[in-house]
Scaffold this active site. Sequence first.
Site, mmCIF file in Angstrom:
data_model
loop_
_atom_site.group_PDB
_atom_site.id
_atom_site.type_symbol
_atom_site.label_atom_id
_atom_site.label_comp_id
_atom_site.label_asym_id
_atom_site.label_seq_id
_atom_site.Cartn_x
_atom_site.Cartn_y
_atom_site.Cartn_z
ATOM 1 N N LYS A 66 0.810 -1.225 0.000
ATOM 2 C CA LYS A 66 0.000 0.000 0.000
ATOM 3 C C LYS A 66 0.845 1.278 0.000
ATOM 4 O O LYS A 66 0.396 2.309 -0.473
ATOM 5 C CB LYS A 66 -0.957 -0.002 1.194
ATOM 6 C CG LYS A 66 -2.082 -1.007 1.053
ATOM 7 C CD LYS A 66 -3.090 -0.860 2.170
ATOM 8 C CE LYS A 66 -4.181 -1.898 2.032
ATOM 9 N NZ LYS A 66 -5.267 -1.717 2.992
ATOM 10 N N ASP A 100 -10.051 2.777 2.198
ATOM 11 C CA ASP A 100 -10.202 2.047 3.466
ATOM 12 C C ASP A 100 -10.935 2.885 4.519
ATOM 13 O O ASP A 100 -11.804 2.383 5.230
ATOM 14 C CB ASP A 100 -8.832 1.636 4.015
ATOM 15 C CG ASP A 100 -8.237 0.477 3.233
ATOM 16 O OD1 ASP A 100 -9.019 -0.329 2.688
ATOM 17 O OD2 ASP A 100 -7.004 0.377 3.170
#
Length: 436
Positions: A66, A100
């Site tokens: 990420k 997220d």
Amino acid sequence: MSRSSFALIGEHLAHSMSPFIHKQLFKLSGREADYRLIEIESDKLESEFDLTASQLKGFNVTIPYKQRVIPLLKGLSGDAEFYGAVNCVDVKSGIGHNTDAYGFLKALEVSGIELSGKVLVLGNGGAARTVAFEAARAGCEVTIASRSDKGGLLGKEIARRLGCEMEVLRFSDIKGGYDLVVNATPVGMYPNVSASPLEYEQLEGCRALFDLIYNPCQTKLMRYALRRGMKVGGGMPMLVWQAARSHEIWYSAEFKPADIEGIVELADAEMAAQFSGPRSIVLCGFMGCGKSSVGKALAAKLGMEFVDTDALIVEREGKAISEIFASVGEEGFRQIEHEVCVEAAALKNAVIAVGGGAMTYERNVKAFEGCTRIFLDAAFDTVKARIGADKSRPLFDEGAVKLYNSRLPLYKRASDHTVDANGGIEETLERILDLL
Ligand code: S3P
């Protein structure tokens, strides 16, 4: 509309629910598209990234990439910039996004849980970071519970960037009294479902719990919270909402909350079907330790299916193992072997004999995480006597003793049990049955 390709990029993806969820979302929005899992090895991310991305319209990114994808992109959205983490990429614009946090906020909303008051965040990894930042951003009084000094660093970073007070505690010092507890640790996740990051007593006086774990859909910690009459939310809605947000980014999809709720239910059911039921048994060990012969006998005894990854490889490639080594080398063979291991790991109720090198690769150990893994431990002299002059194994040559010694600790580490396999098939079989 032509068929387009999307994917999840990460290192170990064998147990991902993303293909299921994204396929449902494409169906809901009436689009023809496929969603694949693309595993990239850690040392190849930078070199393979552009080519992989060029074959896709959009993709998601998961741990451990990420952060590492950021320098490979053209730019970042505000949220990705804020978190320094990307989990969704739109290929056309080359922009990395972070969905997220959105997933977390939406999941709280649909679970009827407010992000306010005193909030306790368990953990200090990537997910804890998102949750703690969101809670601090929403004006909550945030405490981070951490097992290591990293929690302190996260607390300091949030305090500095948002200008707020942050408390950091050890798990053992938690006494309850929070408006919201968020579990952002993996404690309690499949297959360790009987573990809980907190004891029942530590939830005293707490009002709500949100557990980011989605497998199982009800963790032990969630059961504690339900017993206390707290409001409770689980990780699947967050997973589905962050996925849904990716579709909004990729092609301006619009979803109704009730439709997303339907996908959450389907995903919970699919996951339960995939992970419940009998666990497969994996037999590993050096060439000649008896994986195939003992495996067949064990499968027959337990009424389970028997599979041999080497046999699957031969069937798939239409060539003998030695021919595969000769044409694509050991590296090429290991890649095929890994793909076959991922397929075999999805089987239910099977006895799986894996090639002698398979479990020396972490990616294969990961793939078989949900299985009972047994190491058949036979001395070098035993395997040598069994293999004799058989030439079908390209690696059983002069270097075999060295290879044997270097692999022993890896087999042990990859297995739940070690069984003496120096005797005959029946003897080893009895030992395994005693153990099970
Ligand atoms: C290998 C073992 C063989 C086969 C290949 C490589 C290894 O399987 O996968 O020749 O690296 O030890 P068996 O262990 O079943 O002989």
